[in-house]
Write a protein that holds these residues in place. Sequence first.
Motif, PDB file in Angstrom:
ATOM      1  N   ILE B   5       5.822  -4.766  11.778  1.00 36.46           N
ATOM      2  CA  ILE B   5       6.758  -5.819  11.371  1.00 36.46           C
ATOM      3  C   ILE B   5       6.038  -6.878  10.531  1.00 36.46           C
ATOM      4  N   GLN B   6       4.800  -7.172  10.927  1.00 38.75           N
ATOM      5  CA  GLN B   6       4.012  -8.149  10.153  1.00 38.75           C
ATOM      6  C   GLN B   6       3.822  -7.696   8.708  1.00 38.75           C
ATOM      7  N   VAL B   7       3.520  -6.392   8.545  1.00 38.18           N
ATOM      8  CA  VAL B   7       3.334  -5.835   7.201  1.00 38.18           C
ATOM      9  C   VAL B   7       4.625  -5.945   6.405  1.00 38.18           C
ATOM     10  N   GLY B  38      -7.303  12.005   9.946  1.00 39.35           N
ATOM     11  CA  GLY B  38      -7.831  11.047  10.924  1.00 39.35           C
ATOM     12  C   GLY B  38      -7.446   9.629  10.562  1.00 39.35           C
ATOM     13  N   LYS B  39      -7.071   8.862  11.600  1.00 41.24           N
ATOM     14  CA  LYS B  39      -6.564   7.512  11.371  1.00 41.24           C
ATOM     15  C   LYS B  39      -7.465   6.470  12.023  1.00 41.24           C
ATOM     16  N   ARG B  40      -7.540   5.308  11.372  1.00 39.93           N
ATOM     17  CA  ARG B  40      -8.190   4.196  12.065  1.00 39.93           C
ATOM     18  C   ARG B  40      -7.151   3.330  12.763  1.00 39.93           C
ATOM     19  N   ASP B  41      -5.874   3.499  12.395  1.00 40.52           N
ATOM     20  CA  ASP B  41      -4.788   2.821  13.116  1.00 40.52           C
ATOM     21  C   ASP B  41      -3.578   3.736  13.105  1.00 40.52           C
ATOM     22  N   GLU B  42      -3.170   4.128  14.288  1.00 42.71           N
ATOM     23  CA  GLU B  42      -2.115   5.132  14.403  1.00 42.71           C
ATOM     24  C   GLU B  42      -0.746   4.565  14.067  1.00 42.71           C
ATOM     25  N   TYR B  43      -0.510   3.289  14.327  1.00 41.11           N
ATOM     26  CA  TYR B  43       0.808   2.706  14.059  1.00 41.11           C
ATOM     27  C   TYR B  43       1.003   2.433  12.577  1.00 41.11           C
ATOM     28  N   ILE B 151       2.378   1.060   0.370  1.00 39.81           N
ATOM     29  CA  ILE B 151       2.033   0.559   1.716  1.00 39.81           C
ATOM     30  C   ILE B 151       3.179   0.805   2.692  1.00 39.81           C
ATOM     31  N   LEU B 152       4.402   0.546   2.218  1.00 42.65           N
ATOM     32  CA  LEU B 152       5.558   0.746   3.098  1.00 42.65           C
ATOM     33  C   LEU B 152       5.804   2.232   3.369  1.00 42.65           C
ATOM     34  N   ALA B 153       5.627   3.071   2.349  1.00 40.11           N
ATOM     35  CA  ALA B 153       5.809   4.521   2.528  1.00 40.11           C
ATOM     36  C   ALA B 153       4.813   5.035   3.561  1.00 40.11           C
ATOM     37  N   ARG B 154       3.591   4.497   3.527  1.00 34.53           N
ATOM     38  CA  ARG B 154       2.543   4.900   4.459  1.00 34.53           C
ATOM     39  C   ARG B 154       2.945   4.711   5.912  1.00 34.53           C
ATOM     40  N   LEU B 155       3.769   3.672   6.177  1.00 37.46           N
ATOM     41  CA  LEU B 155       4.201   3.437   7.561  1.00 37.46           C
ATOM     42  C   LEU B 155       5.040   4.611   8.086  1.00 37.46           C
ATOM     43  N   LEU B 178      -4.478  -5.142   8.590  1.00 39.28           N
ATOM     44  CA  LEU B 178      -3.067  -4.761   8.459  1.00 39.28           C
ATOM     45  C   LEU B 178      -2.857  -3.708   7.364  1.00 39.28           C
ATOM     46  N   GLY B 179      -3.966  -3.298   6.704  1.00 38.84           N
ATOM     47  CA  GLY B 179      -3.859  -2.237   5.706  1.00 38.84           C
ATOM     48  C   GLY B 179      -3.239  -2.681   4.398  1.00 38.84           C
TER      49      GLY B 179
END
Lengths: 338, 338
Positions: B5-7, B38-43, B151-155, B178-179
Amino acid sequence: MNNQIQVIKKIIPSTFNIEKKEACAFAPSNIALCKYWGKRDEYLNLPATSSLSISLGSKGAFCKIVPLKEAREDLIHLNEKLLPMNHIFTQQILNYLSFFRRSGKNTYQIQFNLNIPVAAGLASSACIFAALIQALNALHQWKLKPSELSILARLGSGSASRSLWKGFVKWQAGEDFLGMDSHGIPLEEKWPELCIGLYILSQAKKPISSREAMKKTINTAVFYKSWPEKVAKDLSNIEDAISKKDFEQLGSTTESNALSLHALMANAVPAIVYSLPETLACMHHVWHLRQEGIPVFFTQDAGPNLKLFFLEKDEAIIKSAFPKLEVIKPFQEKFDYA
Amino acid sequence: MNNQIQVIKKIIPSTFNIEKKEACAFAPSNIALCKYWGKRDEYLNLPATSSLSISLGSKGAFCKIVPLKEAREDLIHLNEKLLPMNHIFTQQILNYLSFFRRSGKNTYQIQFNLNIPVAAGLASSACIFAALIQALNALHQWKLKPSELSILARLGSGSASRSLWKGFVKWQAGEDFLGMDSHGIPLEEKWPELCIGLYILSQAKKPISSREAMKKTINTAVFYKSWPEKVAKDLSNIEDAISKKDFEQLGSTTESNALSLHALMANAVPAIVYSLPETLACMHHVWHLRQEGIPVFFTQDAGPNLKLFFLEKDEAIIKSAFPKLEVIKPFQEKFDYA
């Protein structure tokens, strides 16, 4: 070369024994459950990690050695054929013999007879060097201990160090500079119900020798760094599985170790791939059987062929799934090759 | 969830824009030459490493979105079929939409039409989320920049961050918590002679999603430690190859990167294997052609299908070797989807 001679001098008695007129020996092939891949010393074939195998009973190499009085050169026969001097196999054998010759003049006729395909990932070089060193030991009446023969066999081919015994054999990596502690150790456990199925897809010579593949993997595969960690885990799981007779644990760890070895090779640059489409078809077949509740696992060495592991109670099902399978029961072999 | 949500708040204008009556968008699928695994942040789907892809021209997803006034729930269509609410794909889309709803009440009819197989390792989720975010952007008149849309598509799906552009796209891993620096960047270079051949062996849904496979690899594959090192090497080689137009270097690095990704998965416990026997047969065919001097390479994603890379001058030979191949020329596409 120097180190090799030093090892020989430490093991072989310096007193002159009477050479017999001929000597014979047999050594089984062995299949690693936890693979040997990578050397800490290329001349002494000292491994980067320990490994663990099961010997293939009566599948392996017979070796007959006869000293020649008048011949100018050795005669090396493989499966009844005299090999040319420039054949890679002849050169490996001659190179190995050179460690043991008292003078440059004595020559031998050596006949190898194998009942497994040569250079197809069935550890042919393991049983060849293990049989040869035992034949030399008998010929020269050195009366060496199995662990000493294992050290000497290793100088010919690393995995040969495991082919001196029946059953499960652990080859401990050791720490000694000359590798005097790097030899096979037979495990006490027997597992009569254990079956190995040889699934031979191709008897063709492999495109790249395991010796070469090993070198290329270590030099180019970035994943190799983590291989010792994988081996340590798997080795401990396999020893534990053998002591508990936990077939599921034995099989799944063995299979994971083999897939990871081939993963290492796929990570080499350029990639080394021994599998054929038929290899992968057989793997999928194994996974399908497992999904249906039949405990069967595989391992794969430096070649396209697979070796299946299952228990005797499932032999009929496995044989009907893989009609061409050659089944070996390592702990039920009547054949006595000692 | 909070971070997501912050992003969104950082990117989407808080001022209220007039919602259009409907909006359409298209996004191409993309094929990674250097893979994201591999992810550094899964969300936030923040990657452990950077990656680099080529977009597939007119192969991808169309998305049409229409706000519904009276409906109690969203209607998600995939290839002309209304999906049930409990479908995994519906849930992924609804979860994604929840980030963007101004109030819980507005609902949408969303139609996706793909001209590539879904969930078969052809990056269907990449083009789906890239098309969806562009349609949302158009519908709400947010007027976001491509890097913001990335960035939004990545979510929605990590690799969707690369599907906002044509041609070569690098997705930089970034360092921001926050990427906000983790998005696609289009490369300037064009390569009109470059051909991609889709070799579709199976349209079947894959046995394990790439999201799951990624998680299992990272949690159980000891080789994963060295994956970032492999990616760094390959990425630099691929960027260098693109700038020099060195096809041999591009192809061999791409192939090595894919084989290493699948090696990683084979090292997972239990092993993850997407290849079918036909996949390996196709690889051997490619290697055979290379031995004959024809520069052709492959890559493979989380599925059994292969994507071949070759140059236009060799198109006839490659097509005769692989008659079912669907050939895409990413830099010659007349179709304008912007």
